[in-house]
Motif scaffolding. Structure first.
Motif, PDB file in Angstrom:
ATOM      1  N   GLY A 105      -7.219  -6.488   7.619  1.00  0.00           N
ATOM      2  CA  GLY A 105      -8.371  -5.767   7.080  1.00  0.00           C
ATOM      3  C   GLY A 105      -8.020  -4.310   6.888  1.00  0.00           C
ATOM      4  O   GLY A 105      -7.005  -3.825   7.410  1.00  0.00           O
ATOM      5  N   ARG A 106      -8.861  -3.633   6.122  1.00  0.00           N
ATOM      6  CA  ARG A 106      -8.615  -2.210   5.873  1.00  0.00           C
ATOM      7  C   ARG A 106      -9.416  -1.404   6.889  1.00  0.00           C
ATOM      8  O   ARG A 106     -10.646  -1.502   6.943  1.00  0.00           O
ATOM      9  CB  ARG A 106      -9.029  -1.845   4.448  1.00  0.00           C
ATOM     10  CG  ARG A 106      -8.740  -0.417   4.135  1.00  0.00           C
ATOM     11  CD  ARG A 106      -8.722  -0.099   2.654  1.00  0.00           C
ATOM     12  NE  ARG A 106      -7.979   1.135   2.441  1.00  0.00           N
ATOM     13  CZ  ARG A 106      -8.487   2.340   2.644  1.00  0.00           C
ATOM     14  NH1 ARG A 106      -9.734   2.490   3.042  1.00  0.00           N
ATOM     15  NH2 ARG A 106      -7.724   3.408   2.453  1.00  0.00           N
ATOM     16  N   ALA A 107      -8.713  -0.632   7.702  1.00  0.00           N
ATOM     17  CA  ALA A 107      -9.383   0.139   8.748  1.00  0.00           C
ATOM     18  C   ALA A 107      -9.800   1.507   8.219  1.00  0.00           C
ATOM     19  O   ALA A 107      -9.084   2.110   7.419  1.00  0.00           O
ATOM     20  CB  ALA A 107      -8.427   0.314   9.932  1.00  0.00           C
ATOM     21  N   TRP A 147      -2.656   5.877  13.875  1.00  0.00           N
ATOM     22  CA  TRP A 147      -2.734   5.603  12.433  1.00  0.00           C
ATOM     23  C   TRP A 147      -1.331   5.747  11.861  1.00  0.00           C
ATOM     24  O   TRP A 147      -0.833   6.863  11.686  1.00  0.00           O
ATOM     25  CB  TRP A 147      -3.703   6.568  11.764  1.00  0.00           C
ATOM     26  CG  TRP A 147      -5.123   6.392  12.224  1.00  0.00           C
ATOM     27  CD1 TRP A 147      -5.715   6.970  13.311  1.00  0.00           C
ATOM     28  CD2 TRP A 147      -6.124   5.566  11.623  1.00  0.00           C
ATOM     29  NE1 TRP A 147      -7.019   6.556  13.426  1.00  0.00           N
ATOM     30  CE2 TRP A 147      -7.307   5.696  12.394  1.00  0.00           C
ATOM     31  CE3 TRP A 147      -6.160   4.729  10.510  1.00  0.00           C
ATOM     32  CZ2 TRP A 147      -8.489   5.018  12.091  1.00  0.00           C
ATOM     33  CZ3 TRP A 147      -7.342   4.064  10.195  1.00  0.00           C
ATOM     34  CH2 TRP A 147      -8.487   4.206  10.975  1.00  0.00           C
ATOM     35  N   ALA A 148      -0.679   4.611  11.588  1.00  0.00           N
ATOM     36  CA  ALA A 148       0.693   4.605  11.040  1.00  0.00           C
ATOM     37  C   ALA A 148       0.616   4.024   9.625  1.00  0.00           C
ATOM     38  O   ALA A 148       1.074   2.917   9.372  1.00  0.00           O
ATOM     39  CB  ALA A 148       1.609   3.774  11.938  1.00  0.00           C
ATOM     40  N   CYS A 149       0.002   4.781   8.748  1.00  0.00           N
ATOM     41  CA  CYS A 149      -0.443   4.223   7.458  1.00  0.00           C
ATOM     42  C   CYS A 149       0.440   4.599   6.278  1.00  0.00           C
ATOM     43  O   CYS A 149       0.020   4.425   5.114  1.00  0.00           O
ATOM     44  CB  CYS A 149      -1.880   4.647   7.190  1.00  0.00           C
ATOM     45  SG  CYS A 149      -3.006   3.989   8.412  1.00  0.00           S
ATOM     46  N   PHE A 202      12.990   4.711   8.037  1.00  0.00           N
ATOM     47  CA  PHE A 202      13.164   3.302   8.402  1.00  0.00           C
ATOM     48  C   PHE A 202      14.164   3.136   9.543  1.00  0.00           C
ATOM     49  O   PHE A 202      13.896   2.478  10.545  1.00  0.00           O
ATOM     50  CB  PHE A 202      13.605   2.467   7.187  1.00  0.00           C
ATOM     51  CG  PHE A 202      13.405   1.001   7.419  1.00  0.00           C
ATOM     52  CD1 PHE A 202      12.277   0.357   6.952  1.00  0.00           C
ATOM     53  CD2 PHE A 202      14.319   0.260   8.167  1.00  0.00           C
ATOM     54  CE1 PHE A 202      12.057  -0.997   7.210  1.00  0.00           C
ATOM     55  CE2 PHE A 202      14.116  -1.077   8.427  1.00  0.00           C
ATOM     56  CZ  PHE A 202      12.980  -1.706   7.952  1.00  0.00           C
ATOM     57  N   LYS A 203      15.344   3.703   9.344  1.00  0.00           N
ATOM     58  CA  LYS A 203      16.462   3.474  10.273  1.00  0.00           C
ATOM     59  C   LYS A 203      16.093   3.780  11.715  1.00  0.00           C
ATOM     60  O   LYS A 203      16.589   3.178  12.641  1.00  0.00           O
ATOM     61  CB  LYS A 203      17.664   4.343   9.862  1.00  0.00           C
ATOM     62  CG  LYS A 203      17.413   5.842  10.031  1.00  0.00           C
ATOM     63  CD  LYS A 203      18.557   6.697   9.573  1.00  0.00           C
ATOM     64  CE  LYS A 203      18.542   7.036   8.117  1.00  0.00           C
ATOM     65  NZ  LYS A 203      17.319   7.610   7.552  1.00  0.00           N
ATOM     66  N   HIS A 204      15.202   4.770  11.906  1.00  0.00           N
ATOM     67  CA  HIS A 204      14.893   5.250  13.256  1.00  0.00           C
ATOM     68  C   HIS A 204      13.881   4.372  13.991  1.00  0.00           C
ATOM     69  O   HIS A 204      13.688   4.547  15.195  1.00  0.00           O
ATOM     70  CB  HIS A 204      14.302   6.665  13.170  1.00  0.00           C
ATOM     71  CG  HIS A 204      15.184   7.671  12.515  1.00  0.00           C
ATOM     72  ND1 HIS A 204      16.234   8.285  13.161  1.00  0.00           N
ATOM     73  CD2 HIS A 204      15.187   8.180  11.266  1.00  0.00           C
ATOM     74  CE1 HIS A 204      16.837   9.132  12.344  1.00  0.00           C
ATOM     75  NE2 HIS A 204      16.224   9.084  11.176  1.00  0.00           N
TER      76      HIS A 204
HETATM   77  C1  LIG Z   1      12.802   4.069  -2.329  1.00  0.00           C
HETATM   78  C2  LIG Z   1      12.861   4.353  -0.851  1.00  0.00           C
HETATM   79  C3  LIG Z   1      14.089   4.439  -0.226  1.00  0.00           C
HETATM   80  C4  LIG Z   1      14.168   4.700   1.135  1.00  0.00           C
HETATM   81  N1  LIG Z   1      15.393   4.730   1.714  1.00  0.00           N
HETATM   82  C5  LIG Z   1      15.475   4.880   3.056  1.00  0.00           C
HETATM   83  C6  LIG Z   1      16.738   4.786   3.693  1.00  0.00           C
HETATM   84  O1  LIG Z   1      17.770   4.555   3.040  1.00  0.00           O
HETATM   85  N2  LIG Z   1      16.776   4.930   5.043  1.00  0.00           N
HETATM   86  C7  LIG Z   1      15.660   5.149   5.782  1.00  0.00           C
HETATM   87  O2  LIG Z   1      15.774   5.291   6.996  1.00  0.00           O
HETATM   88  N3  LIG Z   1      14.448   5.236   5.206  1.00  0.00           N
HETATM   89  C8  LIG Z   1      14.326   5.097   3.863  1.00  0.00           C
HETATM   90  N4  LIG Z   1      13.111   5.136   3.262  1.00  0.00           N
HETATM   91  C9  LIG Z   1      11.924   5.428   4.064  1.00  0.00           C
HETATM   92  C10 LIG Z   1      11.397   4.206   4.788  1.00  0.00           C
HETATM   93  O3  LIG Z   1      11.217   3.135   3.903  1.00  0.00           O
HETATM   94  C11 LIG Z   1      10.079   4.616   5.438  1.00  0.00           C
HETATM   95  O4  LIG Z   1      10.347   5.711   6.309  1.00  0.00           O
HETATM   96  C12 LIG Z   1       9.432   3.537   6.274  1.00  0.00           C
HETATM   97  O5  LIG Z   1       9.424   2.314   5.599  1.00  0.00           O
HETATM   98  C13 LIG Z   1       8.007   3.994   6.585  1.00  0.00           C
HETATM   99  O6  LIG Z   1       7.369   2.956   7.270  1.00  0.00           O
HETATM  100  P1  LIG Z   1       5.827   3.076   7.596  1.00  0.00           P
HETATM  101  O7  LIG Z   1       5.536   1.972   8.526  1.00  0.00           O
HETATM  102  O8  LIG Z   1       5.488   4.467   8.031  1.00  0.00           O
HETATM  103  O9  LIG Z   1       5.058   2.911   6.187  1.00  0.00           O
HETATM  104  P2  LIG Z   1       4.783   1.603   5.334  1.00  0.00           P
HETATM  105  O10 LIG Z   1       5.923   0.680   5.373  1.00  0.00           O
HETATM  106  O11 LIG Z   1       4.326   2.025   3.984  1.00  0.00           O
HETATM  107  O12 LIG Z   1       3.599   0.889   6.080  1.00  0.00           O
HETATM  108  C14 LIG Z   1       2.306   1.426   6.120  1.00  0.00           C
HETATM  109  C15 LIG Z   1       1.375   0.244   6.270  1.00  0.00           C
HETATM  110  O13 LIG Z   1       0.067   0.699   6.573  1.00  0.00           O
HETATM  111  C16 LIG Z   1      -0.852  -0.166   5.944  1.00  0.00           C
HETATM  112  N5  LIG Z   1      -2.126   0.536   5.841  1.00  0.00           N
HETATM  113  C17 LIG Z   1      -2.324   1.728   5.272  1.00  0.00           C
HETATM  114  N6  LIG Z   1      -3.600   2.098   5.398  1.00  0.00           N
HETATM  115  C18 LIG Z   1      -4.211   1.105   6.050  1.00  0.00           C
HETATM  116  C19 LIG Z   1      -5.544   0.924   6.496  1.00  0.00           C
HETATM  117  N7  LIG Z   1      -6.491   1.848   6.297  1.00  0.00           N
HETATM  118  N8  LIG Z   1      -5.857  -0.218   7.157  1.00  0.00           N
HETATM  119  C20 LIG Z   1      -4.900  -1.169   7.365  1.00  0.00           C
HETATM  120  N9  LIG Z   1      -3.630  -1.036   6.975  1.00  0.00           N
HETATM  121  C21 LIG Z   1      -3.285   0.101   6.336  1.00  0.00           C
HETATM  122  C22 LIG Z   1      -0.201  -0.429   4.600  1.00  0.00           C
HETATM  123  O14 LIG Z   1      -0.721  -1.582   3.973  1.00  0.00           O
HETATM  124  C23 LIG Z   1       1.248  -0.580   5.003  1.00  0.00           C
HETATM  125  O15 LIG Z   1       1.565  -1.925   5.274  1.00  0.00           O
HETATM  126  C24 LIG Z   1      12.990   4.899   1.887  1.00  0.00           C
HETATM  127  C25 LIG Z   1      11.750   4.824   1.263  1.00  0.00           C
HETATM  128  C26 LIG Z   1      11.679   4.537  -0.094  1.00  0.00           C
HETATM  129  C27 LIG Z   1      10.333   4.459  -0.735  1.00  0.00           C
END
Ligand SMILES: Cc1cc2nc3c(=O)[nH]c(=O)nc-3n(C[C@H](O)[C@H](O)[C@H](O)COP(=O)(O)OP(=O)(O)OC[C@H]3O[C@@H](n4cnc5c(N)ncnc54)[C@H](O)[C@@H]3O)c2cc1C
Length: 375
Positions: A167-169, A197-199, A333-335
């Motif tokens: 669901g959307r929070a 909030w990790a959005c 991502f990597k971290h």
């Molecule tokens: C093209 C590209 C290349 C990259 N290359 C690298 C790389 O080489 N090495 C590296 O380390 N990093 C890289 N990154 C960065 C890496 O992908 C991100 O740092 C990481 O994926 C972030 O993860 P996240 O969980 O913060 O965000 P996301 O993966 O975007 O997840 C956020 C989630 O929150 C959910 N969400 C948002 N709002 C709500 C809500 N209100 N209610 C419910 N759910 C919600 C969304 O649906 C989503 O699933 C790259 C990014 C991109 C775009």
């Protein structure tokens, strides 16, 4: 038992949920779609793991520790999530970002080698480095199978007892009032001792944060068999904001730009790559790896960056017990597995986040990304 709601099942939220569940928290993970859905940044086919971060030793150490964490996670899952292909940095300037990175890696004892540009031919089937001052080789860097790793992490979290709610929070409170330790999902209010909030790129739609969201086109090219061996390294040209890696899992050789694209809306933005992105990637491939000039696109993805002005992440408490975790700036991502441990310590009150992550005014800088300039 302490309780926490984590909103967002990208790699940051899923890793945190897993860590907290395994350290005694009752965890609810709220996701508007499904873990690994293609709109999330974590669902990129691949992401690079590198330790070089210029002069910065904080992220360099975290990335180095994350390498072990990914390998352990892969062993737990019974599949290779991290492909340790090594990474070559193409240094144009003799005294620039790569030189600073080499110094930092040396100080931290992270394996690396400074090579002559002529050595590039030993690592790539063909290579042109006559514009380069030197090469920096990171043998323990490599490629993460990102989307798969996100699904695996979320699956392990559920197996560890995390309750996954679809669901959307939306936040409860805010404005003139503090945020409550609660989230509203489809009219129902869920409460917990802590809320995180990790959005990702959706965070600026919910909170006032210095994050701009940009469209990023990712391209993989069909290449001859010599380029598809598991030994083909990842590579980054910091000055040209270009990066890629050899063919992993038959998806083609990645060659793409780290330069920020146009402003983008992550939920409804068009997920088709621009022809200009293909042309620029082809032009770079042709310059650096001449035999790949004209290679056809095999696979493409549109993703989005969530950029802060200085590329430092955001980790801050906006009201008591309510934390924001975002602004990954394209290098988060990597971290994730190690960041999850760091964040778990913060949520538990055992440590404060570094000042660099606070919601304070920031000066523009891009030195933490792999993007020195634009193509
Ligand atoms: C093209 C590209 C290349 C990259 N290359 C690298 C790389 O080489 N090495 C590296 O380390 N990093 C890289 N990154 C960065 C890496 O992908 C991100 O740092 C990481 O994926 C972030 O993860 P996240 O969980 O913060 O965000 P996301 O993966 O975007 O997840 C956020 C989630 O929150 C959910 N969400 C948002 N709002 C709500 C809500 N209100 N209610 C419910 N759910 C919600 C969304 O649906 C989503 O699933 C790259 C990014 C991109 C775009």
């Amino acid at each position: 038992m302490k309780s926490v709601i984590v909103v967002g099942a990208g790699i940051w939220g899923s890793s945190l949920a897993l860590r907290l569940a395994e350290t005694g928290w009752r965890v609810t993970l709220v996701e508007q779609h499904t873990p690994g859905h293609v709109r999330q940044a974590s669902a990129g086919e691949t992401r690079l793991l590198r330790c070089s971060h210029g002069e910065d030793d904080w992220y360099a150490s975290m990335a180095f520790n994350a390498r072990d964490a990914w390998r352990e996670l892969g062993e737990r899952a019974g599949e290779e999530l991290y492909h340790e292909a090594g990474m070559m940095w193409f240094a144009v300037r003799p005294d620039g970002w790569e030189q600073a990175s080499a110094r930092t890696l040396a100080t931290l004892g992270i394996p690396h080698q400074v090579l002559d540009p002529a050595d590039g031919g030993r690592y790539f089937p063909d290579f042109r480095g006559d514009d380069l001052s030197f090469l920096l080789w990171e043998p323990q860097a490599g490629v993460l199978r990102a989307r798969r790793a996100t699904q695996v992490t979320a699956g392990l979290a559920v197996a560890a007892g995390v309750s996954l709610v679809r669901g959307r929070a939306v936040p409860v409170g805010g404005g003139a009032e503090p945020y409550e330790r609660a989230v509203e999902v489809d009219g129902e209010v869920l409460r917990a001792d802590r809320v995180v909030w990790a959005c990702g790129a959706w965070l600026p739609q919910l909170f006032d944060v210095p994050v701009s969201v940009t469209k990023q086109d990712t391209l993989h090219f069909a290449v001859p068999p010599a380029w598809t061996t598991p030994g083909t390294p990842a590579w980054v040209d910091y000055a040209a904001s270009a990066y890629g890696h050899g063919d992993v899992d038959g998806v083609g050789m990645k060659a793409t730009s780290d330069a920020e694209g146009e402003p983008y809306e992550p939920e409804n933005g068009v997920r088709q790559v621009d022809p200009g992105s293909v042309e620029r990637a082809r032009a770079y491939l042709g310059r650096r790896f001449p035999s790949l000039a004209g290679a056809p696109v095999l696979f493409s993805q549109v993703c989005q960056y969530a950029l802060t002005p200085d590329a430092e992440w955001i980790i801050d408490e906006v009201s008591p017990g309510v934390w924001l975790m975002g602004g990954d700036s394209g290098h988060g991502f990597k971290h994730a597995p190690v960041l999850a441990g760091y964040m778990a310590g913060i949520v538990s009150g055992e440590q404060e986040p570094e000042a660099r992550f606070w919601l304070a005014e920031r000066s523009p800088s891009r030195g933490l990304r792999t993007s020195g300039e634009s193509w």
